[in-house]
Enzyme design. Sequence first.
Site, PDB file in Angstrom:
ATOM      1  N   ASP A   8       0.732  -1.200   0.000  1.00 32.64           N
ATOM      2  CA  ASP A   8      -0.155  -0.168   0.188  1.00 32.64           C
ATOM      3  C   ASP A   8       0.903   1.240   0.063  1.00 32.64           C
ATOM      4  O   ASP A   8       0.453   2.029   0.657  1.00 32.64           O
ATOM      5  CB  ASP A   8      -1.018  -0.146   1.329  1.00 32.64           C
ATOM      6  CG  ASP A   8      -1.834  -1.227   0.810  1.00 32.64           C
ATOM      7  OD1 ASP A   8      -1.842  -2.125   0.287  1.00 32.64           O
ATOM      8  OD2 ASP A   8      -2.832  -1.243   2.089  1.00 32.64           O
ATOM      9  N   LYS A 106      -7.050  -5.030  -2.843  1.00 34.48           N
ATOM     10  CA  LYS A 106      -7.965  -5.530  -1.589  1.00 34.48           C
ATOM     11  C   LYS A 106      -8.893  -4.393  -1.298  1.00 34.48           C
ATOM     12  O   LYS A 106      -8.567  -3.135  -1.746  1.00 34.48           O
ATOM     13  CB  LYS A 106      -6.830  -5.908  -0.411  1.00 34.48           C
ATOM     14  CG  LYS A 106      -6.108  -4.797   0.064  1.00 34.48           C
ATOM     15  CD  LYS A 106      -5.023  -5.386   0.951  1.00 34.48           C
ATOM     16  CE  LYS A 106      -4.201  -4.218   1.178  1.00 34.48           C
ATOM     17  NZ  LYS A 106      -4.812  -3.045   2.026  1.00 34.48           N
ATOM     18  N   CYS A 151      -2.183  -2.280   7.735  1.00 36.86           N
ATOM     19  CA  CYS A 151      -2.128  -3.319   6.660  1.00 36.86           C
ATOM     20  C   CYS A 151      -0.878  -4.281   6.533  1.00 36.86           C
ATOM     21  O   CYS A 151      -0.839  -5.252   6.322  1.00 36.86           O
ATOM     22  CB  CYS A 151      -2.258  -2.512   5.159  1.00 36.86           C
ATOM     23  SG  CYS A 151      -4.180  -1.981   5.072  1.00 36.86           S
TER      24      CYS A 151
HETATM   25  C1  VGL Z   1      -4.847   0.896   5.724  1.00 37.47           C
HETATM   26  C2  VGL Z   1      -6.316   1.821   7.133  1.00 37.47           C
HETATM   27  C3  VGL Z   1      -7.218   1.380   6.075  1.00 37.47           C
HETATM   28  C4  VGL Z   1      -3.385   0.350   5.575  1.00 37.47           C
HETATM   29  C5  VGL Z   1      -5.782   0.523   4.658  1.00 37.47           C
HETATM   30  O1  VGL Z   1      -3.157   0.351   4.356  1.00 37.47           O
HETATM   31  O2  VGL Z   1      -2.628   0.039   6.286  1.00 37.47           O
HETATM   32  N1  VGL Z   1      -5.186   1.318   6.820  1.00 37.47           N
HETATM   33  N2  VGL Z   1      -7.186   0.953   4.859  1.00 37.47           N
END
Ligand code: VGL
Length: 204
Positions: A8, A106, A151
């Site tokens: 991410d 995702k 994540c």
């Molecule tokens: C994430 C909160 C919501 C992350 C993704 O990538 O850590 N955190 N969605």
Amino acid sequence: MEALLIVDVQYDFLPGGSLAVPEGDKVIPVINSLQEKFETVVATQDWHPKNHGSFASNHPGKRVGEVVELSGEDQILWPDHCIQGTHGADFHKELRRDKWKKVFQKGTNPMVDSYSGFYDNNKREDTGLSTYLKNQGIEKVYIAGLAADYCVKFTVMDAIKEGFETVLLEDATKGVNLSQGDTERAITEMEKAGARILPSTLIT
Ligand code: VGL
Ligand code: ZN
């Protein structure tokens, strides 16, 4: 065989983004040099529809940080982030992508969040990441990216459950720290679950 898994590294999680991770941009050069050391590099991408149930904006009267129930599980509410097709969902332009074999998206189901790159939070839907890595003969995964306390942590935990030897690259991740100390606690949890915590300088 080993793989590098980049979690991410998208604009919304970087300074200036809607769910910015403090100093999140610091991981980019670290991850870029790490990529040179791996043959197999894969990435995950948080990829939400606009009506995603993890967004406070989709729960009238609720605020970011409050917890609601979503498909029977506790769900922390986040600001809108990583909406499919928006700039915030893109990978940072300085993040090298030439070695990436595949991207696993995702969080596409509006009714369940997906912190882990392997499974959604209810463990019903599979992104295909585990099967993909196993088919490539990967036994050991090195994990980097954002956010350390969400994540990255959930991806590390599932990597261990899936039977991979799992390394968290400590200087290649940063946490959100909604509560002070969340990142340190996450690292302790990952270590207790069986992950090795290493600095990227030790990877050759
Ligand atoms: C994430 C909160 C919501 C992350 C993704 O990538 O850590 N955190 N969605
Ligand atoms: Zn998300």
